[in-house]
Write an enzyme that holds these catalytic residues in place. Sequence first.
Site, PDB file in Angstrom:
ATOM      1  N   GLU A 183      50.945  47.396  42.825  1.00  0.00           N
ATOM      2  CA  GLU A 183      49.878  46.596  42.214  1.00  0.00           C
ATOM      3  C   GLU A 183      49.258  47.413  41.082  1.00  0.00           C
ATOM      4  O   GLU A 183      48.837  48.559  41.273  1.00  0.00           O
ATOM      5  CB  GLU A 183      48.822  46.263  43.272  1.00  0.00           C
ATOM      6  CG  GLU A 183      47.681  45.471  42.684  1.00  0.00           C
ATOM      7  CD  GLU A 183      47.116  44.449  43.658  1.00  0.00           C
ATOM      8  OE1 GLU A 183      47.730  44.188  44.698  1.00  0.00           O
ATOM      9  OE2 GLU A 183      46.046  43.915  43.334  1.00  0.00           O
ATOM     10  N   ARG A 184      49.243  46.802  39.899  1.00  0.00           N
ATOM     11  CA  ARG A 184      48.692  47.459  38.699  1.00  0.00           C
ATOM     12  C   ARG A 184      49.416  48.762  38.377  1.00  0.00           C
ATOM     13  O   ARG A 184      48.810  49.711  37.865  1.00  0.00           O
ATOM     14  CB  ARG A 184      47.198  47.725  38.829  1.00  0.00           C
ATOM     15  CG  ARG A 184      46.374  46.545  39.290  1.00  0.00           C
ATOM     16  CD  ARG A 184      46.516  45.365  38.394  1.00  0.00           C
ATOM     17  NE  ARG A 184      45.704  44.239  38.840  1.00  0.00           N
ATOM     18  CZ  ARG A 184      45.729  43.034  38.252  1.00  0.00           C
ATOM     19  NH1 ARG A 184      46.536  42.812  37.237  1.00  0.00           N
ATOM     20  NH2 ARG A 184      44.972  42.067  38.681  1.00  0.00           N
ATOM     21  N   ASN A 226      45.049  46.203  49.134  1.00  0.00           N
ATOM     22  CA  ASN A 226      45.360  44.840  49.595  1.00  0.00           C
ATOM     23  C   ASN A 226      46.471  45.048  50.621  1.00  0.00           C
ATOM     24  O   ASN A 226      47.650  45.004  50.311  1.00  0.00           O
ATOM     25  CB  ASN A 226      45.817  43.960  48.436  1.00  0.00           C
ATOM     26  CG  ASN A 226      44.702  43.795  47.411  1.00  0.00           C
ATOM     27  OD1 ASN A 226      43.535  43.669  47.771  1.00  0.00           O
ATOM     28  ND2 ASN A 226      45.056  43.836  46.146  1.00  0.00           N
ATOM     29  N   LYS A 303      39.712  47.955  52.395  1.00  0.00           N
ATOM     30  CA  LYS A 303      39.093  46.977  51.483  1.00  0.00           C
ATOM     31  C   LYS A 303      38.834  45.741  52.328  1.00  0.00           C
ATOM     32  O   LYS A 303      39.776  45.146  52.852  1.00  0.00           O
ATOM     33  CB  LYS A 303      40.057  46.662  50.354  1.00  0.00           C
ATOM     34  CG  LYS A 303      39.675  45.478  49.474  1.00  0.00           C
ATOM     35  CD  LYS A 303      40.670  45.308  48.318  1.00  0.00           C
ATOM     36  CE  LYS A 303      40.351  44.098  47.470  1.00  0.00           C
ATOM     37  NZ  LYS A 303      41.269  43.957  46.321  1.00  0.00           N
ATOM     38  N   GLU A 307      37.898  39.882  47.338  1.00  0.00           N
ATOM     39  CA  GLU A 307      39.087  39.239  46.768  1.00  0.00           C
ATOM     40  C   GLU A 307      40.003  38.670  47.858  1.00  0.00           C
ATOM     41  O   GLU A 307      41.212  38.851  47.832  1.00  0.00           O
ATOM     42  CB  GLU A 307      39.867  40.226  45.894  1.00  0.00           C
ATOM     43  CG  GLU A 307      39.065  40.721  44.713  1.00  0.00           C
ATOM     44  CD  GLU A 307      39.830  41.653  43.799  1.00  0.00           C
ATOM     45  OE1 GLU A 307      39.616  41.563  42.581  1.00  0.00           O
ATOM     46  OE2 GLU A 307      40.646  42.465  44.282  1.00  0.00           O
ATOM     47  N   ARG A 352      28.081  39.379  39.466  1.00  0.00           N
ATOM     48  CA  ARG A 352      28.981  40.243  40.239  1.00  0.00           C
ATOM     49  C   ARG A 352      28.551  41.707  40.193  1.00  0.00           C
ATOM     50  O   ARG A 352      28.815  42.488  41.106  1.00  0.00           O
ATOM     51  CB  ARG A 352      30.388  40.069  39.657  1.00  0.00           C
ATOM     52  CG  ARG A 352      31.424  40.907  40.285  1.00  0.00           C
ATOM     53  CD  ARG A 352      32.752  40.565  39.613  1.00  0.00           C
ATOM     54  NE  ARG A 352      33.745  41.562  39.912  1.00  0.00           N
ATOM     55  CZ  ARG A 352      34.909  41.639  39.293  1.00  0.00           C
ATOM     56  NH1 ARG A 352      35.214  40.773  38.338  1.00  0.00           N
ATOM     57  NH2 ARG A 352      35.763  42.571  39.617  1.00  0.00           N
ATOM     58  N   LYS A 376      33.500  52.320  43.079  1.00  0.00           N
ATOM     59  CA  LYS A 376      34.119  52.420  41.752  1.00  0.00           C
ATOM     60  C   LYS A 376      33.123  53.004  40.756  1.00  0.00           C
ATOM     61  O   LYS A 376      31.907  52.865  40.938  1.00  0.00           O
ATOM     62  CB  LYS A 376      34.575  51.045  41.268  1.00  0.00           C
ATOM     63  CG  LYS A 376      35.838  50.564  41.969  1.00  0.00           C
ATOM     64  CD  LYS A 376      36.431  49.315  41.311  1.00  0.00           C
ATOM     65  CE  LYS A 376      37.630  48.856  42.134  1.00  0.00           C
ATOM     66  NZ  LYS A 376      38.295  47.663  41.576  1.00  0.00           N
ATOM     67  N   ASP A 381      34.636  46.454  37.132  1.00  0.00           N
ATOM     68  CA  ASP A 381      36.000  46.715  37.582  1.00  0.00           C
ATOM     69  C   ASP A 381      36.780  47.565  36.572  1.00  0.00           C
ATOM     70  O   ASP A 381      37.602  47.017  35.835  1.00  0.00           O
ATOM     71  CB  ASP A 381      36.731  45.388  37.829  1.00  0.00           C
ATOM     72  CG  ASP A 381      38.062  45.594  38.519  1.00  0.00           C
ATOM     73  OD1 ASP A 381      38.320  46.705  38.987  1.00  0.00           O
ATOM     74  OD2 ASP A 381      38.845  44.630  38.575  1.00  0.00           O
ATOM     75  N   GLU A 409      45.013  49.933  34.080  1.00  0.00           N
ATOM     76  CA  GLU A 409      45.023  48.473  34.222  1.00  0.00           C
ATOM     77  C   GLU A 409      44.391  47.767  33.029  1.00  0.00           C
ATOM     78  O   GLU A 409      44.935  46.806  32.507  1.00  0.00           O
ATOM     79  CB  GLU A 409      44.289  48.078  35.519  1.00  0.00           C
ATOM     80  CG  GLU A 409      44.140  46.582  35.680  1.00  0.00           C
ATOM     81  CD  GLU A 409      43.430  46.195  36.980  1.00  0.00           C
ATOM     82  OE1 GLU A 409      43.147  47.071  37.810  1.00  0.00           O
ATOM     83  OE2 GLU A 409      43.168  44.988  37.151  1.00  0.00           O
ATOM     84  N   TRP A 558      34.474  33.618  36.865  1.00  0.00           N
ATOM     85  CA  TRP A 558      34.023  34.868  36.258  1.00  0.00           C
ATOM     86  C   TRP A 558      35.000  35.369  35.204  1.00  0.00           C
ATOM     87  O   TRP A 558      35.396  36.527  35.205  1.00  0.00           O
ATOM     88  CB  TRP A 558      33.844  35.940  37.342  1.00  0.00           C
ATOM     89  CG  TRP A 558      32.609  35.755  38.160  1.00  0.00           C
ATOM     90  CD1 TRP A 558      31.503  35.061  37.812  1.00  0.00           C
ATOM     91  CD2 TRP A 558      32.342  36.281  39.452  1.00  0.00           C
ATOM     92  NE1 TRP A 558      30.564  35.115  38.803  1.00  0.00           N
ATOM     93  CE2 TRP A 558      31.055  35.859  39.819  1.00  0.00           C
ATOM     94  CE3 TRP A 558      33.064  37.078  40.331  1.00  0.00           C
ATOM     95  CZ2 TRP A 558      30.475  36.219  41.024  1.00  0.00           C
ATOM     96  CZ3 TRP A 558      32.489  37.420  41.535  1.00  0.00           C
ATOM     97  CH2 TRP A 558      31.209  36.991  41.878  1.00  0.00           C
TER      98      TRP A 558
HETATM   99  C1  GCU Z   1      41.048  45.010  40.504  1.00  0.00           C
HETATM  100  C2  GCU Z   1      42.524  44.795  40.389  1.00  0.00           C
HETATM  101  C3  GCU Z   1      43.136  44.319  41.681  1.00  0.00           C
HETATM  102  C4  GCU Z   1      42.719  45.274  42.804  1.00  0.00           C
HETATM  103  C5  GCU Z   1      41.219  45.398  42.848  1.00  0.00           C
HETATM  104  C6  GCU Z   1      40.714  46.439  43.847  1.00  0.00           C
HETATM  105  O1  GCU Z   1      40.391  43.772  40.638  1.00  0.00           O
HETATM  106  O2  GCU Z   1      42.807  43.875  39.371  1.00  0.00           O
HETATM  107  O3  GCU Z   1      44.517  44.277  41.528  1.00  0.00           O
HETATM  108  O4  GCU Z   1      43.203  44.824  44.014  1.00  0.00           O
HETATM  109  O5  GCU Z   1      40.748  45.823  41.599  1.00  0.00           O
HETATM  110  O6  GCU Z   1      40.223  47.456  43.409  1.00  0.00           O
HETATM  111  O7  GCU Z   1      40.781  46.215  45.028  1.00  0.00           O
END
Ligand code: GCU
EC number: 3.2.1.131
Length: 719
Positions: A183-184, A226, A303, A307, A352, A376, A381, A409, A558
């Site tokens: 991811e990313r 994720n 996490k 999301e 947000r 973060k 983000d 990213e 958003w």
């Molecule tokens: C960003 C990113 C996602 C990631 C998320 C996170 O939104 O685009 O791909 O899962 O950060 O930090 O959990």
Amino acid sequence: MKKYLILALLLIFSLQNFAKDGYELWLDYRPIENSIMRSEADQLFSGIFFFGKNPTYEAIEKELQLAAPKMTGKAPVFSSERLNQTQIWLGTREELAQVLGLQNQIDIRNLGQDGYWMGPVVFQGKTYFTIVGNRPVGVLYGVFDWLKSLQSGSFDLNKVKMESPKIQLRMLNHWDNLDRTVERGYAGFSIWDWHRLPGYIDPRYIDYARANASIGINAVSLTNVNANARILTSDFMKKAMVLADIFRPYGIKVFLTARFSAPIEIGGLKTADPLDPEVIAFWKKKTDEMYQHIPDFGGYLVKANSEGQPGPHEYQRTHAEGANMLAAALAPHGGVLIWRAFVYSHEIDEDRHKQANLEFVPLDGKFRENVIIQVKNGAIDFQPREPFHPLFGAVKQTNLGVEFQITQEYLGQATQLVFLSPMWEEVLRSKTFRPTPTSTVAGIVDGSDSGQRLTLMAGVSNIGTDRNWTGHLFGQANWYSFGRLTWDPYLSSEQIAEEWTKLTFGQNPENLVKIKEIMLDSHEAAVNYMTPLGLHHIMGWDHHYGPGPWVTGGRADWTALYYHRADSLGIGFDRTFTGSKALEQYAPEIIRAWSDSEQIPEKYLLWFHHLSWDYTMKSGKTLWKEIGLHYDQGVKSARKMKSTWETLNGAIDPVQYSHVSQLLEIQVQEAEWWRNACLLYFQSISKRPFPSEIEQPEGDLEYYKSLRFPTAPGIRPKW
Ligand code: GCU
């Protein structure tokens, strides 16, 4: 004769080193340029004595076997007796004391678990160059530092150096899926070959551990936040165990991401309610099993309720109740529970920016001791620039770690050279004014201001299967720099850039000046051509690559319109007391200064203020004109980076030169793309004339809107 042989060998080694594909990273040992230093190294390598025996010393031995021939043309000699043949002593303080009673000469008790002492020690009239740690891993860190000093020409045989890290958990977070997509990730697939583990050991695992240890990284979370619950099954534990075994000699602990709903998905339960006895028993059993496989398992990274990820809120429980349940399962084994503050849900009808503080400040003091909240660097983000996250300084009794994103990213992914260290430095040095008037983010994170005992700095990895690990050669500088900052968050970007450049390109002073200039200008350049003056989140939706200020989706999504709020009158997100009031979450000193559009640093202006296009800036120019000039400056800086790089043609390795040169060409085009697309769009909204000083864009807004970025399956978010 001997002299000629050595010269010939050095020539062969330097030719061998010529075609550089980047695999060796900053550990690409080369012949030592300075002749005095080379003969010192030659002598030191001729008699190395270890005061003990353990897997970490074996790793050191291998590193020296690799480095010495490349640096001096000769293999190192390891002596079996500690005096006559010996030139270097390596050991822990305890080991040295047992044999020689040296503990009074070298007092390193204050240097903690990972610190080291390095310098000359005189014993019975002879000087031994000595590297001592409180644990073997300290010796390893010292040896890497010593090798780096030889490689970068800064070694001083007579100098004593003492070092110890300021942060305990210096951690990489891989966002790697079990199917090897990342991811990313923009550097190929995941380096974790789950399919062939545990039977097959890719040599990359060892090189990965070496690279991390050489910059002080001591923890890695292998899997995506994720998360997939399968990583916690016995089969996958066996695979993770092999990696943990490989990393252990290098001082690196393995963490895994825990999916909150795992009790349902792999435990056959009907609920994942953190207060349910069966759920509690599931996690205890799982965790005990994990420690049977990996006795020094670091812990879980979670996490939750963000999301779409499952979490305690499904059961009307708090983040604290969720985190504490997992932390209780880890506690008997000394494990740590890392809970992310990146909570992003569409359900709440709030800016947000405010969500994390709204959810976590009321829980201050409710988390167990072995919980750390990973925050973060900014509240949105990983944008090209963000003001520091308001959670830093807002809680008193909660351990806070900082999370940076090394993978780019929102910063050009793997086509752009953006040295991220200045951005991280800006955040770390930001004054929070809480808990004390002089507090900074770094001081909270390292415990010096906050008093917290558990400390963490995490970076989302930019590593993949690409031969050079990071896609763009300069992505390596971001990995390197992240590691160095976890060791010492007060280091300057300039120093880090200098170190990395010398290790990667050699010591030629003219090259050094140019490369450093490119690196140190690159972040501001990217901010200018992407999101100057506090603009944010105006990139293409989903892939997060090119510009997309027109991207809409209504309030709930958003998307860009929500963030820039441009209309015929003005632009910017009002987060002051007349707007979302997010500014309220900072210390009074910051509220006072930043709620005034005249006082807030202009780099954060539109993050907190909605202003007329005709608002007068410090320069005396209108806001609209300044926006235009910033975008244009970004393009100019990118072009300058490229032209400076071109002067290195012939002066550095041709493979490195051409790789970066081609990517800089793309970067310039992308900078123009961002500038043109954003300015044409904002002009269509503001209806102001195009500033005359700026190059008129080719193509119209419709053309830029029609451009599409092909998205590879591996880089799509799951939600
Ligand atoms: C960003 C990113 C996602 C990631 C998320 C996170 O939104 O685009 O791909 O899962 O950060 O930090 O959990």
